[in-house]
Enzyme design. Structure first.
Site, PDB file in Angstrom:
ATOM      1  N   ASP A 157       0.779  -1.233   0.000  1.00 29.60           N
ATOM      2  CA  ASP A 157       0.000   0.000   0.000  1.00 29.60           C
ATOM      3  C   ASP A 157       0.814   1.290   0.000  1.00 29.60           C
ATOM      4  O   ASP A 157       0.506   2.223  -0.727  1.00 29.60           O
ATOM      5  CB  ASP A 157      -0.923   0.027   1.231  1.00 29.60           C
ATOM      6  CG  ASP A 157      -1.754  -1.230   1.382  1.00 29.60           C
ATOM      7  OD1 ASP A 157      -1.656  -2.127   0.526  1.00 29.60           O
ATOM      8  OD2 ASP A 157      -2.501  -1.321   2.355  1.00 29.60           O
ATOM      9  N   GLU A 381       3.632  -8.755  11.763  1.00 29.18           N
ATOM     10  CA  GLU A 381       3.168  -8.394  10.429  1.00 29.18           C
ATOM     11  C   GLU A 381       4.353  -8.194   9.483  1.00 29.18           C
ATOM     12  O   GLU A 381       4.322  -8.627   8.328  1.00 29.18           O
ATOM     13  CB  GLU A 381       2.331  -7.124  10.531  1.00 29.18           C
ATOM     14  CG  GLU A 381       1.594  -6.729   9.292  1.00 29.18           C
ATOM     15  CD  GLU A 381       0.736  -5.482   9.515  1.00 29.18           C
ATOM     16  OE1 GLU A 381       0.089  -5.061   8.547  1.00 29.18           O
ATOM     17  OE2 GLU A 381       0.734  -4.934  10.638  1.00 29.18           O
TER      18      GLU A 381
END
Length: 414
Positions: A157, A381
């Site tokens: 992103d 993550e």
């Protein structure tokens, strides 16, 4: 069951909703498209029926035009838990964007873990429609590549590759960022960048999800995964005794691979760069997306690409995982979302690419590092490529799932 496998399985059990898996309970409380594909790769080693249901649930939300939405919203999750939520998209229970097409490869892997021709026969036409959408609706540059219409569609992103194409977008204001409730602001996109993402998404929604206006970029990572997905579809078609269809998928993979090299490869730099379709210019940012064409077995430029990857810009094999951005760039940030940290799914993909090009020692080094880092960071993550420190949320589903898959793979040998 060893401790790493046991702990990874516990993460996936905790994040299971009954028909799909959330990436994380706090930060990402719905079903995400490419996350579910990566999750299926790991869950197939624990419960193949659950991996099948994961993918069937995702494809139950496929649009009539063939797109697979990047979010399938959980109706039991409070609307205020995530922004932009279902009311933003005006699309019922889904978003209107997509994510990289890793699904065909995941479907094939799940079938290989426990053969189920009914599962293959159910998803094969859906996968064909998904790829056809990308080849036709997203072929905006006219060169055989699929374009993304929002940075979120790349899966990466906040990559620096999007800074130039986004520079003309006026940020939205007046929304509440839910992500900062679950992650440090220093690790997340800036308010200005997030405002641009929201503006682009709102404009796309307000156009009736018409492809081709605003942000239109050909991403090497997205297209490498599309070509690899066509190769997986060829194997699925062969399993279903559809030889003509299999040949068609192999031809489609070859066309995308050729377009990748003809359009996005820069021989002077030894890297694949994203291309802004509106201006015809490459972005010139060295990001990990430029390494994903290694997934393609007949990639002629693989030696030059590997030379860049193992050089000072990425130091592959000498850092933790695969840095998401050029280590030598002034904007490199080891902790901020996709602007430097190493992500486990990218490392897992690159390992497969290394194996396809005979780089067994480097692939084995990467496998061992990914497994060790996942356990040490509590399945973070992403991580700092220089120190291995975990960042983002913990107990992240694809980190746990891909760790399970790596544990199940034999050691790579020369």
């Amino acid at each position: 069951m060893d401790v790493t496998r046991e702990r990874a399985a516990a993460v996936l059990a905790d994040n299971w909703l009954g028909s799909s898996t959330v990436p994380s309970r706090g930060l990402y409380p719905h079903q995400w498209s490419w996350d579910s594909a990566f999750i299926a790769f790991g869950v197939r080693h624990l419960a193949p029926e659950r991996a099948r249901l994961e993918l069937l649930t995702l494809f139950s939300a496929q649009w009539r035009d063939g797109r697979v939405p990047h979010i399938l919203f959980n109706p039991d999750t409070p609307p205020e838990a995530y922004f932009p939520g279902p009311s933003f998209w005006h699309a019922g229970r889904t978003s209107g964007l997509v994510q990289p097409p890793v699904h065909a490869r995941a479907v094939l892997a799940v079938h290989e873990a426990e053969p189920d021709r009914t599962f293959l026969a159910t998803l094969y036409p859906k996968l064909r429609a998904w790829h056809e959408y990308l080849h036709t609706h997203r072929g905006r540059g006219g060169r055989g590549l699929a374009a993304i219409v929002h940075p979120w569609e790349s899966g990466m992103d906040n990559s620096p590759a999007w800074d130039a194409p986004l520079s003309a977008v006026t940020p939205s204001a007046g929304f509440v960022r839910r992500d900062l409730q679950h992650g440090a602001a220093a690790d997340r996109p800036s308010d200005e960048d997030y405002g641009r993402y929201v503006r682009l998404a709102a404009d796309y929604r307000d156009s009736g999800y018409q492809d081709g206006a605003g942000f239109v970029v050909e991403d090497p990572g997205f297209n490498a995964l599309l070509a690899d997905g066509e190769l997986a579809l060829a194997e699925i078609a062969e399993e279903l005794r559809l030889p003509a269809a299999a040949a068609g998928h192999r031809e489609a993979a070859a066309r995308v691979a050729k377009a990748l090299q003809d359009t996005l490869w820069d021989s002077a730099s030894g890297w694949f760069f994203a291309r802004d379709v509106r201006t015809g210019t490459r972005t010139r940012e060295y990001t990990c997306a430029g390494l994903l064409p290694l997934l393609l077995p007949d990639l002629a430029v693989a030696p030059a690409l590997l030379a860049t990857a193992t050089g000072p810009r990425f130091r592959l094999g000498r850092v933790h995982g695969v840095p998401s951005h050029d280590l030598t760039a002034p904007e490199f940030d080891p902790g901020r979302y996709w602007r430097g940290p190493s992500w486990f799914n990218v490392g897992w993909l690159v390992r497969h690419g290394l194996l396809r090009h005979g780089e067994h020692a480097l692939a084995e080094h990467l496998r061992a590092d990914l497994v060790e880092t996942a356990l040490r960071t509590d399945f973070a993550e992403y991580c700092d490529p220089l120190t291995g420190t975990g960042h983002g949320t913990r107990s992240f589903s694809w980190t746990a799932a891909l760790t399970l898959d790596l544990l199940a793979q034999p050691a790579a040998v020369a």
